[in-house]
Enzyme design. Structure first.
Site, PDB file in Angstrom:
ATOM      1  N   TYR A 126       0.826  -1.200   0.000  1.00 31.83           N
ATOM      2  CA  TYR A 126       0.000   0.000   0.000  1.00 31.83           C
ATOM      3  C   TYR A 126       0.862   1.252   0.000  1.00 31.83           C
ATOM      4  O   TYR A 126       2.080   1.188   0.166  1.00 31.83           O
ATOM      5  CB  TYR A 126      -0.963  -0.004   1.195  1.00 31.83           C
ATOM      6  CG  TYR A 126      -0.331   0.327   2.541  1.00 31.83           C
ATOM      7  CD1 TYR A 126       0.488  -0.578   3.197  1.00 31.83           C
ATOM      8  CD2 TYR A 126      -0.558   1.564   3.150  1.00 31.83           C
ATOM      9  CE1 TYR A 126       1.058  -0.269   4.435  1.00 31.83           C
ATOM     10  CE2 TYR A 126       0.001   1.877   4.384  1.00 31.83           C
ATOM     11  CZ  TYR A 126       0.811   0.957   5.017  1.00 31.83           C
ATOM     12  OH  TYR A 126       1.378   1.269   6.234  1.00 31.83           O
TER      13      TYR A 126
ATOM     14  N   LYS B  31       6.363  -1.667   1.873  1.00 31.92           N
ATOM     15  CA  LYS B  31       5.176  -1.129   2.553  1.00 31.92           C
ATOM     16  C   LYS B  31       4.047  -2.155   2.407  1.00 31.92           C
ATOM     17  O   LYS B  31       3.131  -2.017   1.587  1.00 31.92           O
ATOM     18  CB  LYS B  31       4.808   0.250   1.966  1.00 31.92           C
ATOM     19  CG  LYS B  31       4.036   1.127   2.950  1.00 31.92           C
ATOM     20  CD  LYS B  31       4.073   2.586   2.537  1.00 31.92           C
ATOM     21  CE  LYS B  31       3.121   3.473   3.325  1.00 31.92           C
ATOM     22  NZ  LYS B  31       3.244   3.458   4.769  1.00 31.92           N
TER      23      LYS B  31
ATOM     24  N   GLU C  67      12.743   2.565  13.590  1.00 33.98           N
ATOM     25  CA  GLU C  67      11.747   3.590  13.246  1.00 33.98           C
ATOM     26  C   GLU C  67      10.615   3.501  14.250  1.00 33.98           C
ATOM     27  O   GLU C  67      10.726   2.799  15.253  1.00 33.98           O
ATOM     28  CB  GLU C  67      11.240   3.372  11.813  1.00 33.98           C
ATOM     29  CG  GLU C  67      10.596   2.014  11.598  1.00 33.98           C
ATOM     30  CD  GLU C  67      10.076   1.791  10.183  1.00 33.98           C
ATOM     31  OE1 GLU C  67       9.835   2.761   9.450  1.00 33.98           O
ATOM     32  OE2 GLU C  67       9.889   0.613   9.827  1.00 33.98           O
TER      33      GLU C  67
ATOM     34  N   LEU D 153      11.053   1.515   6.840  1.00 37.11           N
ATOM     35  CA  LEU D 153      10.411   2.035   5.642  1.00 37.11           C
ATOM     36  C   LEU D 153      11.123   3.312   5.206  1.00 37.11           C
ATOM     37  O   LEU D 153      11.337   4.198   6.045  1.00 37.11           O
ATOM     38  CB  LEU D 153       8.936   2.349   5.928  1.00 37.11           C
ATOM     39  CG  LEU D 153       8.177   2.729   4.669  1.00 37.11           C
ATOM     40  CD1 LEU D 153       7.810   1.482   3.881  1.00 37.11           C
ATOM     41  CD2 LEU D 153       6.941   3.540   4.977  1.00 37.11           C
TER      42      LEU D 153
HETATM   43  N1  PDD Z   1       2.817   5.155   7.548  1.00 36.96           N
HETATM   44  N2  PDD Z   1       7.550   3.887   8.866  1.00 36.96           N
HETATM   45  C1  PDD Z   1       6.404   3.190   8.901  1.00 36.96           C
HETATM   46  C2  PDD Z   1       6.411   1.816   9.477  1.00 36.96           C
HETATM   47  C3  PDD Z   1       5.210   3.769   8.407  1.00 36.96           C
HETATM   48  O1  PDD Z   1       4.062   3.062   8.429  1.00 36.96           O
HETATM   49  C4  PDD Z   1       5.250   5.098   7.892  1.00 36.96           C
HETATM   50  C5  PDD Z   1       4.042   5.784   7.347  1.00 36.96           C
HETATM   51  C6  PDD Z   1       6.477   5.781   7.878  1.00 36.96           C
HETATM   52  C7  PDD Z   1       6.607   7.181   7.331  1.00 36.96           C
HETATM   53  O2  PDD Z   1       6.632   7.185   5.914  1.00 36.96           O
HETATM   54  P1  PDD Z   1       6.085   8.435   5.083  1.00 36.96           P
HETATM   55  O3  PDD Z   1       6.822   9.623   5.553  1.00 36.96           O
HETATM   56  O4  PDD Z   1       6.380   8.095   3.672  1.00 36.96           O
HETATM   57  O5  PDD Z   1       4.596   8.564   5.375  1.00 36.96           O
HETATM   58  C8  PDD Z   1       7.606   5.144   8.367  1.00 36.96           C
HETATM   59  C9  PDD Z   1       1.618   5.633   6.924  1.00 36.96           C
HETATM   60  C10 PDD Z   1       1.349   7.092   7.082  1.00 36.96           C
HETATM   61  C11 PDD Z   1       0.464   4.756   7.349  1.00 36.96           C
HETATM   62  O6  PDD Z   1       0.674   3.551   7.386  1.00 36.96           O
HETATM   63  O7  PDD Z   1      -0.650   5.259   7.601  1.00 36.96           O
END
Ligand code: PDD
Length: 286
Positions: free
Chosen positions: A30, A144, A176, A200
């Site tokens: 996703y 992801k 993270e 991620l």
């Molecule tokens: N999640 N690490 C993880 C495990 C995440 O699920 C996310 C973001 C990030 C940050 O990535 P980005 O800056 O590209 O949003 C890091 C999204 C927002 C979610 O699952 O809703």
């Protein structure tokens, strides 16, 4: 309005067969893409990461980037609010339950959009609490993947004690957050863990490092030890929906002086300015 396998429809009408491999195995990937002023933010970066995730689980990308862009624009136009966040989800499709990949099955493609509510000013003024936990996820956290059970359980650990995020530690080093990237500030320098298969590659993470580089903010990309997160001036959390947030307490202990610090304030301001510049079309929206 949502998009499902070639059709736009109200979300109440959307139906997925129970044998969808997303439902049975969590077999899919996703993206979450922020939309400001009805324009997707850093779309090219999100589509590149989507391609990497699809490659990582061996699903052929069902659309070109131009096709994705027009699907997203349609969804944005059909939903309320200038600021939205798009959730885009692809699974390996519908097939009789068998772990092995099915043959000749089309992926399921689902896109929805919700209003984007960035963290309220009051929360940014005080900061939020976080806890730590052992990172017990798999070794491909760069994908992801929709199979988010460990992330769900880890995030809930924070919620259960009134915190907002769980910072994950693997073999003595920070990876993270359960759904965010984490930055540390020490000796007035911003420190980010290097991208690898254990985290991620966040798009917001990239933007923060770009802003640091462009504005003469000292920064390092290197492994961050557990000791360093417990003895930092500031801790910051980033994600597409939360942008940048200051963490004021970690496992109940004040971070720095227990209030948002100057690094947070600077980066937050730079982020807002950058966002507005991009949305006005003054600079390239990757
Ligand atoms: N999640 N690490 C993880 C495990 C995440 O699920 C996310 C973001 C990030 C940050 O990535 P980005 O800056 O590209 O949003 C890091 C999204 C927002 C979610 O699952 O809703």
């Amino acid at each position: 309005m949502i998009y499902l396998n070639g059709e736009f429809m109200p979300i109440e009408e959307a139906r997925i067969p129970v044998l969808d491999r997303g439902f049975i195995f969590g077999d899919g990937v996703y993206e979450v893409i922020p939309v400001y002023s009805r324009r997707p933010f850093r779309l090219a970066d999100h589509l590149n990461r989507l391609q990497d995730s699809l490659d990582g689980i061996r699903i052929t990308n069902p659309h070109t980037n131009d096709e994705w862009a027009s699907l997203l624009n349609q969804i944005i136009a059909d939903n309320e609010g200038d600021d939205q966040y798009i959730y885009l989800h692809i699974t390996r499709g519908v097939a009789k339950r068998d772990h092995a990949f099915p043959k000749g099955v089309l992926p399921t493609v689902f896109i929805m959009s919700n209003p984007l509510t960035t963290p309220p000013k009051e929360l940014l003024a005080t900061g939020v609490d976080a806890i730590t936990a052992v990172d017990n996820r798999w070794l491909r956290c760069d994908i992801k993947a929709i199979s988010l059970l460990p992330n769900v359980l880890l995030r809930q650990m924070a919620i259960d004690v009134g915190a907002v995020e769980t910072i994950l530690i693997r073999e003595g080093f920070m990876t993270e957050g359960a759904a965010s990237n984490i930055f540390v500030v020490r000796s007035n320098s911003l420190i980010a863990p290097p991208k690898n298969h254990l985290m991620l590659p966040g798009i917001t993470y990239d933007i923060v490092l770009e802003l640091a580089a462009a504005n003469g903010i000292p920064y390092e990309v290197r492994k961050v030890s557990e000791y360093e997160i417990r003895n930092s001036q500031e801790l910051l959390l980033t994600s597409s929906t939360k942008e940048i947030m200051p963490i004021k307490r970690l496992d109940g202990k004040a971070v720095g002086d227990g209030a948002p610090g100057s690094m947070f304030k600077r980066l937050y301001q730079l982020y807002q300015t950058y966002k507005n510049t991009v949305m006005r079309g003054d600079t390239n929206n990757n």
